[in-house]
Design an enzyme around this catalytic site. Structure first.
Site, short mmCIF file in Angstrom:
data_model
loop_
_atom_site.label_atom_id
_atom_site.label_comp_id
_atom_site.label_asym_id
_atom_site.label_seq_id
_atom_site.Cartn_x
_atom_site.Cartn_y
_atom_site.Cartn_z
N LYS A 181 123.98 61.21 9.23
CA LYS A 181 124.01 61.73 10.53
C LYS A 181 125.07 60.98 11.37
O LYS A 181 125.40 59.70 11.21
CB LYS A 181 122.73 61.56 10.96
CG LYS A 181 121.90 60.25 11.03
CD LYS A 181 120.32 60.64 11.49
CE LYS A 181 119.65 59.25 11.57
NZ LYS A 181 119.02 58.98 10.18
N ASP A 224 123.98 56.29 13.77
CA ASP A 224 123.94 57.79 13.12
C ASP A 224 122.81 58.32 14.09
O ASP A 224 122.94 59.31 13.99
CB ASP A 224 123.54 57.54 11.66
CG ASP A 224 122.15 56.60 11.65
OD1 ASP A 224 121.42 56.22 12.72
OD2 ASP A 224 121.64 56.67 10.43
N ARG A 225 122.30 57.97 15.21
CA ARG A 225 121.57 58.65 16.07
C ARG A 225 121.98 58.83 17.24
O ARG A 225 123.04 58.17 17.56
CB ARG A 225 120.10 58.06 16.28
CG ARG A 225 119.19 57.58 14.94
CD ARG A 225 117.92 57.18 15.51
NE ARG A 225 116.82 57.18 14.20
CZ ARG A 225 115.78 57.05 14.05
NH1 ARG A 225 115.16 57.21 15.35
NH2 ARG A 225 115.04 56.96 13.06
N SER A 264 118.82 50.13 11.05
CA SER A 264 119.05 51.29 12.07
C SER A 264 118.41 50.86 13.48
O SER A 264 118.80 50.10 14.06
CB SER A 264 118.18 52.69 11.26
OG SER A 264 118.55 53.58 12.01
N HIS A 265 117.23 51.54 13.91
CA HIS A 265 116.90 51.56 15.20
C HIS A 265 115.85 50.34 15.30
O HIS A 265 115.19 50.06 16.36
CB HIS A 265 116.29 52.83 15.51
CG HIS A 265 115.02 53.36 14.58
ND1 HIS A 265 115.37 53.78 13.41
CD2 HIS A 265 113.66 53.17 14.65
CE1 HIS A 265 114.10 54.03 12.79
NE2 HIS A 265 113.32 53.71 13.55
N ASP A 318 122.07 54.54 18.09
CA ASP A 318 121.13 53.63 17.77
C ASP A 318 121.67 52.17 17.04
O ASP A 318 122.99 52.10 16.89
CB ASP A 318 120.00 54.05 16.71
CG ASP A 318 120.91 54.43 15.45
OD1 ASP A 318 121.98 54.68 15.53
OD2 ASP A 318 119.99 54.42 14.23
N ASP A 344 122.64 51.43 14.26
CA ASP A 344 123.61 51.59 13.05
C ASP A 344 124.72 52.72 13.55
O ASP A 344 125.36 53.31 12.51
CB ASP A 344 123.38 51.87 11.59
CG ASP A 344 122.27 52.86 11.46
OD1 ASP A 344 121.70 53.19 12.54
OD2 ASP A 344 122.19 53.53 10.41
C1 VG1 Z 1 112.74 57.85 10.68
C2 VG1 Z 1 112.96 59.17 10.99
C3 VG1 Z 1 113.70 59.91 9.89
C4 VG1 Z 1 114.91 59.55 9.74
C5 VG1 Z 1 114.94 58.04 9.50
C6 VG1 Z 1 115.95 57.27 9.12
O1 VG1 Z 1 112.14 57.90 9.16
O2 VG1 Z 1 111.49 59.75 11.32
O3 VG1 Z 1 113.93 61.17 10.54
O4 VG1 Z 1 115.88 59.98 8.73
O5 VG1 Z 1 113.97 57.20 10.32
O6 VG1 Z 1 116.71 57.10 10.47
P1 VG1 Z 1 110.36 57.69 9.25
O7 VG1 Z 1 110.30 57.85 7.73
O8 VG1 Z 1 110.22 56.36 9.71
O9 VG1 Z 1 109.73 58.83 10.09
V1 VG1 Z 1 117.66 55.65 10.84
O10 VG1 Z 1 118.49 56.00 12.06
O11 VG1 Z 1 116.18 54.79 11.32
O12 VG1 Z 1 118.52 55.32 9.33
CO CO Z 2 120.21 54.87 12.34
#
Ligand code: VG1
Ligand code: CO
Length: 549
Positions: free
Chosen positions: A382, A287-288, A118-119, A283, A285
Site C-alpha cells: 500500500k 504505506d498508509r 508501521s503505525h 504513517d 513507514d
Molecule cells: C493492521 C490492519 C491491516 C494492515 C496491517 C498492516 O493489521 O488492520 O489492515 O494490513 O495492520 O498495516 P491488524 O492485524 O493489526 O488488524 V501497516 O501500515 O501496520 O504495515
Molecule cells: Co504502515
C-alpha cells in the site's frame, strides 16, 4: 577484507510473523541473537537451491525508528556472510515501505528486508519490526512466512561478516568483502515512478495557480523527505505545507498512526472557516494514508471506491482498471463501483500479502483496506503518498471540493456508513474466549431477528487464492445482515501487547436525505448489536472501545 564468522545460536520460540512481519518490543529484538536468528531464518528459508545468493541483490531500509541503524548494520554484515552479490540501501538506512517495494522491482532484486513496525510507536520502550518482501516487491506469502517461522524454530547457527560499521550516510558505492553496497537516495526512484503515474503539470497548477491549500502531516516519520521533495520542491506547494516533516527515531514520542485522533494540528488546519482545501497524513513507514477535505473526513473505504470510480482521470490509469480488491472487513463501497464498471471485485483476508497474486496476475489494478491502506499495481505495498497524489490529480481535474466529490459519489452509489471499534491490550485468553465462543454460536445465528435487523448468514471467513489455490482459514467472524449491513470481529495481528479486538460495523444508506449523519449515530443499532452478539463486556470487561475510527 572481512572475515566470515559462524555463530552458534538457539531458537526463540516466538518468531512467528503476524499480519505484516515480525513485530515485537525493541527490548525483545535487543536480546542477544534475536534479530540475527530471524534474519538467518529468512535467508535459510529463501536461499535458491542452485548457486545460493551469488549474483543476487538484497534491498534494505526502514522507517528510521529507534534500532533501525543498529539492525541494518547487522543485516548488511549478514547479507555479506550469506554471499549476496549486492545490497542496495537507502541513505541513512531510510526507505519507506512503498519505496522499498518500488526499488526491489526496478532493480530486479532478489527481495528486500524492511525494518518497520508501521503505525506502532517507536523508541527504546516501544516497537520494532522486520519483514521480508520477495522479487515482486510484495510481502512474503503465508506459505513463505510459515517456512521462515519453521526455520526460526530449528536454527542452530548464523553467519555474519566481521567488519567495521558500514557508512550509510552518503550516497555511493562501498564494498564489504565480496559484496557491493550501493547507498541510494531513498526518494529519487519513488518520485520518478509517481511522475509517470500522475499529471504533475496539472497538480502543480492546482497547488501554485490559485487559492488551493494543501497540508500534509508526515507525523515525524518516513514520509517527511518524500513529501518535502515531491509536494514542495517538485509540485510547488509552499514551504510549511508539510507538517512534522523530519523523521525522528521516536516519532517525537507520538503515535505515527494517521487517523483523526493522532493528527490534532492537521485537524485544526482543515477545520473552520479558513480550512485548507485538502489534508492528508501518512504513517510510520509511509504505506498508509488519511484523506481530508475542508471540514470533511474521507473514510479509507470510500477513498478506495472514489479512486476506482475516477481512476481514468490519472494518466497511469487512463486506459481503465482491470479489477479491484478489498480486504474482507473493508466496506462494500468499492464493490458497487466495480459492479457499475463491470469489472471483478475480490474480497481477501486482512493484510497486503493477499493482494500480491491478484496484482501479479493482472486481475486487479487497485486495492485497499479500511485501515487507511490504498494501492495499485505500481508496487506491491500500500502506498500513502501515491494515494495523496491520486487525490490531488483528481481534484486538479475535477476542480470541485473534496466534500462535493464524495457527496456526489454517495448520491450515485449510496453511502456505506462505516466504523471500526478497537478494544486494545485485552488479556489474550479473554480475547480468545470471546472469539471461540462466538465462533461456536455462528451456526445458530442465521435467521435470528434483533429489532429491525435480521441475520442472513454468519460464518468464519475463509479465502482460496484464485491464482495459486492456497487457502487461508479463520480470517474473521462475519455477521451478514439482510439488506447488506455487516458486523465483523477479528483479532489484530500487529500488536505487541496482549490482544486487540477489532469490531467492524457497516450499513448501506441509499437515501441522500440521510447521508449527513455521524456514523456512530447512523450505525447505533448495529453497534449495540455488536456488543450483545459477542458479549464484549462480559469477556473483556470493557463497556466501550479504546479507539473509534
Ligand atoms: C493492521 C490492519 C491491516 C494492515 C496491517 C498492516 O493489521 O488492520 O489492515 O494490513 O495492520 O498495516 P491488524 O492485524 O493489526 O488488524 V501497516 O501500515 O501496520 O504495515
Ligand atoms: Co504502515
Amino acid at each position: 577484507m572481512s572475515v566470515r564468522k559462524t555463530i552458534a545460536t538457539h531458537p526463540f520460540g516466538d518468531q512467528k510473523p503476524g499480519t505484516s512481519g515480525l513485530r515485537k518490543k525493541v527490548r525483545v529484538f535487543q536480546q542477544a541473537n534475536y534479530l540475527e536468528n530471524f534474519v538467518q531464518s529468512i535467508f535459510d528459508a529463501t536461499r535458491p537451491g542452485n548457486g545460493g545468493f551469488a549474483g543476487k541483490t538484497l534491498v534494505v531500509g526502514g522507517d528510521g525508528r529507534f534500532y533501525n541503524d543498529e539492525a541494518l548494520q547487522t543485516i548488511i554484515k549478514m547479507a555479506a556472510a550469506n554471499d549476496f552479490e549486492r545490497v542496495i540501501a537507502g541513505r541513512d538506512g531510510l526507505l519507506s515501505t512503498p519505496a522499498a517495494s518500488c526499488i526491489i522491482r526496478k532493480y530486479r532484486a532478489f527481495g528486500g528486508i524492511i525494518l518497520s513496525a508501521s503505525h506502532n510507536p517507536g523508541g527504546p520502550d516501544a516497537d520494532f519490526g522486520i519483514k521480508f518482501n520477495g522479487a515482486n516487491g510484495g510481502p512474503a506469502s503465508e506459505e513463505l512466512t510459515a517456512a521462515i517461522f519453521a526455520q526460526s524454530r530449528r536454527i542452530e547457527q548464523y553467519y555474519i561478516a566481521d567488519s567495521a560499521r558500514v557508512d550509510l550516510g552518503r550516497v555511493g558505492d562501498r564494498q564489504l568483502g565480496g559484496m557491493q553496497i550501493e547507498v541510494i537516495d531513498p526518494v529519487a526512484d519513488y518520485a520518478a515512478l509517481m511522475e509517470q503515474l500522475f499529471d504533475f503539470e496539472r497538480i502543480r497548477e492546482l497547488l501554485t495557480g490559485g487559492s488551493f491549500r494543501l497540508q500534509f502531516d508526515a507525523m515525524n516519520a518516513i514520509t517527511g523527505p518524500y513529501a518535502h521533495d515531491i509536494l514542495e520542491q517538485t509540485l510547488g506547494a509552499p514551504p510549511g505545507s508539510v507538517l512534522r516533516g523530519q523523521p525522528l527515531p521516536d516519532f517525537g514520542g507520538e503515535h505515527p498512526d494517521p487517523n483523526p485522533a493522532h493528527t490534532p494540528e492537521l485537524q485544526r488546519l482543515t477545520s473552520g472557516r479558513d480550512a485548507a482545501d485538502f489534508g492528508a497524513a501518512s504513517d510510520g513507514d509511509g504505506d498508509r494514508n488519511m484523506i481530508l477535505g475542508a471540514n470533511f473526513y474521507v473514510t479509507p473505504s470510500d477513498s478506495l471506491a472514489l479512486l476506482a470510480a475516477n481512476a481514468t482521470l490519472a494518466p497511469g490509469y487512463r486506459d481503465g482498471i482491470a479489477g479491484v480488491a478489498r480486504s474482507m472487513p473493508t466496506s462494500q463501497a468499492v464493490d458497487r463501483v466495480a459492479k457499475s464498471l463491470g469489472i471483478p471485485c475480490f474480497e481477501t483476508p486482512t493484510g497486503w500479502k493477499f493482494f500480491g497474486n491478484l496484482l501479479d496476475a493482472g486481475k486487479i489494478t487497485l486495492c485497499g483496506e479500511e485501515s487507511f491502506g490504498t494501492g495499485s499495481d505500481h508496487v506491491r505495498e500500500k502506498d500513502g503518498l501515491w494515494a495523496v497524489l491520486f487525490w490531488l490529480n483528481l481534484l486538479a481535474v475535477r476542480g470541485e471540493p473534496v466534500a462535493d466529490i464524495v457527496r456526489r459519489h454517495w448520491q450515485q452509489y449510496g453511502r456505506d456508513y462505516y466504523t471500526r471499534h478497537d478494544y486494545e491490550a485485552v488479556a489474550s485468553d479473554a480475547a480468545q474466549s470471546l472469539v471461540e465462543t462466538l465462533r461456536g454460536q455462528l451456526g445458530a445465528l442465521a435467521g435470528q431477528r434483533f429489532g429491525n435487523h435480521e441475520i442472513e448468514t454468519a460464518d468464519d471467513f475463509g479465502y482460496t487464492d484464485p491464482v495459486d489455490g492456497s487457502q487461508s482459514r479463520q480470517q474473521g467472524l462475519r455477521i451478514l445482515l439482510r439488506g447488506g449491513a455487516r458486523i465483523i470481529y477479528r483479532l489484530s495481528g500487529t500488536g505487541t501487547e496482549g490482544a486487540t479486538l477489532r469490531v467492524y460495523i457497516e450499513g448501506h444508506e441509499t437515501d441522500p436525505a440521510r447521508h449527513n449523519q455521524d456514523p456512530q449515530n447512523a450505525l447505533a443499532e448495529l453497534i449495540d448489536l455488536s456488543h450483545r452478539l459477542a458479549r464484549i463486556e462480559h469477556f473483556t470487561g470493557r463497556g466501550s472501545p479504546d479507539v473509534v475510527t
